[in-house]
Structures are given as structure tokens and as C-alpha cells.
Design an enzyme around this catalytic site. Structure first.
Site, PDB file in Angstrom:
ATOM      1  N   LYS A   1     -12.788 -49.039-148.542  1.00 16.82           N
ATOM      2  CA  LYS A   1     -13.285 -50.329-149.041  1.00 16.82           C
ATOM      3  C   LYS A   1     -14.270 -50.898-148.031  1.00 16.82           C
ATOM      4  O   LYS A   1     -14.027 -50.860-146.822  1.00 16.82           O
ATOM      5  CB  LYS A   1     -12.105 -51.294-149.238  1.00 16.82           C
ATOM      6  CG  LYS A   1     -12.284 -52.265-150.387  1.00 16.82           C
ATOM      7  CD  LYS A   1     -12.389 -51.595-151.741  1.00 16.82           C
ATOM      8  CE  LYS A   1     -11.669 -52.365-152.826  1.00 16.82           C
ATOM      9  NZ  LYS A   1     -11.633 -51.598-154.095  1.00 16.82           N
TER      10      LYS A   1
ATOM     11  N   THR B   1      -8.762 -47.227-152.905  1.00 20.76           N
ATOM     12  CA  THR B   1      -9.505 -48.197-152.075  1.00 20.76           C
ATOM     13  C   THR B   1      -8.922 -49.597-152.265  1.00 20.76           C
ATOM     14  O   THR B   1      -8.977 -50.427-151.367  1.00 20.76           O
ATOM     15  CB  THR B   1     -11.020 -48.194-152.381  1.00 20.76           C
ATOM     16  OG1 THR B   1     -11.264 -48.751-153.662  1.00 20.76           O
ATOM     17  CG2 THR B   1     -11.614 -46.798-152.278  1.00 20.76           C
ATOM     18  N   ASP B   2      -8.318 -49.837-153.425  1.00 17.79           N
ATOM     19  CA  ASP B   2      -7.648 -51.123-153.639  1.00 17.79           C
ATOM     20  C   ASP B   2      -6.464 -51.286-152.680  1.00 17.79           C
ATOM     21  O   ASP B   2      -6.222 -52.386-152.161  1.00 17.79           O
ATOM     22  CB  ASP B   2      -7.187 -51.224-155.096  1.00 17.79           C
ATOM     23  CG  ASP B   2      -6.744 -52.636-155.435  1.00 17.79           C
ATOM     24  OD1 ASP B   2      -7.605 -53.544-155.397  1.00 17.79           O
ATOM     25  OD2 ASP B   2      -5.537 -52.840-155.675  1.00 17.79           O
TER      26      ASP B   2
ATOM     27  N   PHE C   1     -48.174 -57.606-122.305  1.00 17.32           N
ATOM     28  CA  PHE C   1     -48.207 -56.217-122.791  1.00 17.32           C
ATOM     29  C   PHE C   1     -49.608 -55.668-122.566  1.00 17.32           C
ATOM     30  O   PHE C   1     -50.547 -56.022-123.264  1.00 17.32           O
ATOM     31  CB  PHE C   1     -47.824 -56.149-124.281  1.00 17.32           C
ATOM     32  CG  PHE C   1     -47.698 -54.726-124.780  1.00 17.32           C
ATOM     33  CD1 PHE C   1     -46.756 -53.859-124.221  1.00 17.32           C
ATOM     34  CD2 PHE C   1     -48.514 -54.243-125.787  1.00 17.32           C
ATOM     35  CE1 PHE C   1     -46.637 -52.544-124.653  1.00 17.32           C
ATOM     36  CE2 PHE C   1     -48.407 -52.920-126.226  1.00 17.32           C
ATOM     37  CZ  PHE C   1     -47.464 -52.085-125.664  1.00 17.32           C
TER      38      PHE C   1
ATOM     39  N   GLN D   1     -39.575 -52.706-124.231  1.00 18.99           N
ATOM     40  CA  GLN D   1     -38.886 -51.536-123.679  1.00 18.99           C
ATOM     41  C   GLN D   1     -38.288 -51.843-122.301  1.00 18.99           C
ATOM     42  O   GLN D   1     -37.125 -51.540-122.025  1.00 18.99           O
ATOM     43  CB  GLN D   1     -39.877 -50.367-123.526  1.00 18.99           C
ATOM     44  CG  GLN D   1     -40.279 -49.664-124.812  1.00 18.99           C
ATOM     45  CD  GLN D   1     -41.493 -50.253-125.503  1.00 18.99           C
ATOM     46  OE1 GLN D   1     -41.787 -51.443-125.373  1.00 18.99           O
ATOM     47  NE2 GLN D   1     -42.197 -49.440-126.274  1.00 18.99           N
TER      48      GLN D   1
ATOM     49  N   HIS E   1     -43.840 -60.310-134.434  1.00 25.06           N
ATOM     50  CA  HIS E   1     -45.157 -60.689-133.928  1.00 25.06           C
ATOM     51  C   HIS E   1     -45.576 -62.095-134.359  1.00 25.06           C
ATOM     52  O   HIS E   1     -45.255 -62.542-135.463  1.00 25.06           O
ATOM     53  CB  HIS E   1     -46.209 -59.689-134.405  1.00 25.06           C
ATOM     54  CG  HIS E   1     -45.867 -58.264-134.076  1.00 25.06           C
ATOM     55  ND1 HIS E   1     -45.659 -57.819-132.779  1.00 25.06           N
ATOM     56  CD2 HIS E   1     -45.679 -57.179-134.859  1.00 25.06           C
ATOM     57  CE1 HIS E   1     -45.367 -56.525-132.796  1.00 25.06           C
ATOM     58  NE2 HIS E   1     -45.367 -56.116-134.045  1.00 25.06           N
TER      59      HIS E   1
HETATM   60  O1  LIG Z   1     -43.412 -54.761-125.992  1.00 22.02           O
HETATM   61  C1  LIG Z   1     -44.143 -54.068-126.722  1.00 22.02           C
HETATM   62  N1  LIG Z   1     -43.930 -52.737-126.803  1.00 22.02           N
HETATM   63  C2  LIG Z   1     -44.688 -51.908-127.590  1.00 22.02           C
HETATM   64  O2  LIG Z   1     -44.456 -50.677-127.642  1.00 22.02           O
HETATM   65  C3  LIG Z   1     -45.722 -52.501-128.336  1.00 22.02           C
HETATM   66  N2  LIG Z   1     -46.656 -52.012-129.185  1.00 22.02           N
HETATM   67  C4  LIG Z   1     -47.396 -53.060-129.614  1.00 22.02           C
HETATM   68  O3  LIG Z   1     -48.345 -52.974-130.454  1.00 22.02           O
HETATM   69  N3  LIG Z   1     -46.978 -54.219-129.043  1.00 22.02           N
HETATM   70  C5  LIG Z   1     -45.929 -53.902-128.234  1.00 22.02           C
HETATM   71  N4  LIG Z   1     -45.126 -54.657-127.431  1.00 22.02           N
END
Ligand SMILES: O=c1[nH]c(=O)c2[nH]c(=O)[nH]c2[nH]1
Length: 308
Positions: A14, A61-62, A163, A232, A260
Site C-alpha cells: 500500500k 494490500t488492504d 558561477f 556543486q 534560476h
Molecule cells: O551552480 C551552478 N552549477 C552549474 O553546473 C551550472 N550550470 C549553469 O548553467 N548554471 C550553473 N550553476
């Protein structure tokens, strides 16, 4: 007809069982509530139910749903890690032909209200869609494997994120930036070292809530304070810090959408400056979004061999 197919994997049960449990402290009159969405999927010697229509191996499942309610009545639902372990163990202990249970418990937020400056004894509010999640696999072969997590924690910072230095080639249009808005919905989880049985989970019971608090605090503090080079890099720092803070955790995973916010050129209107250091009005994007994931383990990476 000779069979040319077989069941190579199967599980059933369930899903989306919604449960609310109240705890009423008789001495103080203070109530606590826990609302969960539970999934419980079983595995075992159940192939004949698929291949022959033989339902003698099927725990309905009940009945699985009923068991979830009864287990919630007869046991603590906090921490959710223990509840998940108890629930899953019930199925392998009760039915000889069931060899594993896969339990997921999503706990929703009901935060106590503050009324006239005081914590209210029995009124709560939903302060965000963030959930605390537990996935537990309870199996005869491997004991109890638990992964705890946070999902849907939406955060934004208006500076302290850059970035730049990424690959530039004939496919690239994105300008480098040293100052941008960073926003995500945090999906983080941490996998515990395996537990032998429910007893071992009970012995670790005091570790689960502090680990969740640490992981949440680390996520928020790192997010706020990191001079982010990228999603990352920031998520790796969070993962590393959780591993350091919670010794019984062996793996940390993050999955972060990069939500974004586009700058908007308004210079066409009376020369308004709204880009770069003058940016104030942005356009939030619903899609597409970046999606950045990582799994971080203890120790050193295994040698990956040569790519030559
Ligand atoms: O922190 C980011 N990592 C990415 O891999 C990435 N790629 C992107 O277009 N913007 C960003 N910003």
C-alpha cells in the site's frame, strides 16, 4: 505454451497511507501531533501470484494498510526511523514467505503555534511543505537499512553566490557571474550503517532526531554562509560536514534543483538601469531548471583506473 518469461523482481503493497497520531500528555494537557504518509511494499516468494494467479501468497494490500494503522496505535511513531523498522519487521516476522519490506515514511510539518507569546498546548501550523523522510528496507538477508532525509526545504539567497570559469565554447551563451541569486528545494538524505534488527534500531533511537537537526542546521548554515562557487561545491561542503557530524552515517546524498532568476534589461524604458550591479527586478523561472546531484562517502575514492 512453454514459458519464455519469468518474474525477475516484484514488490507490492500500500502506498500513500495517510496517518495522524496524537500524543496527549495527561499530566500537562499538552498534545503533540504527527502526520505521516506511509508506503509499505513487500517482497518474497510471491511470484505465483503474478504468474499463476495464485493469491494464497498474497497478504492483501488492504491488510497491509490495516497493519500500518495498528502499528501506529501500538508503537511510538517518533522517531520515524524506529516506526519504519518496527512496521517492516512485523511483515518478515509474521509471514514466512515474505523476505523483505520496503517502508517509506514521510512526516509532514505540524509546528506548535505560539499564541499570545506562549506555546499553545493543542494548536499547530503547517510552516512549509518541507518533510522529514525515512526509507527503510527490512530484510531477512541484510537486516535493516535506513536512509533518513529532508525534502522540499525551499531556500533562497540574494547574494554570496557566483558561477564562473565553466566551459566556454560554441554552445555557450551564459555570461559568467560573480554575484547571482541562488535558490533551491533541498532534497538531502543520509544513509545509516546497517542495523542487525529492530533491537539495534532501538539502541540507536536517540541518534535519529539529533542527526536530522544537525543535517537541517548544516544545510541552512552552509547555504547562508558559503561564498558559493557553484551548487556543486556548496552541496559537497554540506555533505562533508554531515558525515563529520554524524559518525553512524556512511553516505550523504543531495539533489538540488538550481531555480534560476533571470536578470531583466529595462533600458528600453527611459534608460532604466536593472542589470549587473543595478539589478533589482528579476524574473523567476519555473523551467527549465538545473539539477545537481551528488553522493558523498567517507574515506578516499577507490582508484578509478586509467581512461586510456
Ligand atoms: O551552480 C551552478 N552549477 C552549474 O553546473 C551550472 N550550470 C549553469 O548553467 N548554471 C550553473 N550553476
Amino acid at each position: 505454451m512453454a514459458s519464455t518469461a519469468y518474474v525477475s523482481a516484484a514488490r507490492y503493497g500500500k502506498d500513500n497511507v495517510r496517518v495522524l497520531k496524537t500524543d496527549r500528555d495527561a499530566a500537562t494537557g499538552v498534545h503533540t501531533v504527527t502526520e505521516m504518509t506511509v508506503s509499505c511494499l513487500l517482497e518474497g516468494d510471491i511470484d505465483v501470484s503474478y504468474t499463476k494467479g495464485d493469491n494464497s501468497v498474497v497478504v492483501a494490500t488492504d491488510s497491509i494498510k490495516n497493519t500500518i494503522f495498528i502499528t501506529a496505535k501500538q508503537n511510538p511513531v517518533n522517531p520515524p526511523e524506529l516506526f519504519a523498522a518496527i512496521l517492516g519487521a512485523h511483515f518478515i516476522d509474521t509471514y514466512k514467505h515474505i523476505h523483505a519490506a520496503n517502508v517509506k515514511v514521510i512526516t509532514h510539518r505540524w509546528t506548535r503555534m505560539t499564541i499570545r507569546g506562549k506555546p499553545h498546548p493543542h494548536s499547530f501550523l503547517r510552516d512549509g511543505e518541507e518533510t522529514r523522510n525515512v526509507e527503510a528496507r527490512i530484510s531477512r538477508k541484510d537486516g535493516i537499512v535506513i536512509t533518513s532525509g529532508i525534502e522540499g526545504l525551499t531556500v533562497l539567497k540574494s547574494t554570496g553566490s557566483a558561477f564562473h570559469g565553466f566551459v566556454r565554447d560554441e554552445y555557450t551563451t551564459l555570461p559568467e557571474t560573480w554575484d547571482r541569486i541562488l535558490s533551491t528545494d533541498v532534497d538531502a538524505n543520509w544513509k545509516w550503517k546497517p542495523f542487525a534488527d529492530v533491537k539495534a534500531v532501538r539502541e540507536a533511537v536517540d541518534k535519529f532526531n539529533p542527526a536530522w537537526e544537525e543535517a537541517r542546521e548544516i544545510t541552512l548554515t552552509r547555504f547562508a554562509e558559503d561564498e558559493s562557487a557553484s551548487v556543486q561545491n556548496t552541496m559537497y561542503k554540506m555533505s562533508e560536514q554531515i558525515l563529520a557530524a554524524v559518525p553512524d552515517v556512511e553516505l550523504v546524498n543531495y539533489s538540488l534543483p538550481n531555480k534560476h532568476f533571470f536578470e531583466l534589461d529595462l533600458s528600453w524604458h527611459k534608460g532604466i538601469k536593472n542589470t549587473g550591479k543595478d539589478a533589482e527586478v528579476y524574473v523567476p523561472q519555473s523551467n527549465p531548471n538545473g539539477l545537481i546531484k551528488c553522493e558523498v562517502a567517507r574515506g578516499s575514492p577507490p582508484s578509478r583506473g586509467s581512461h586510456l
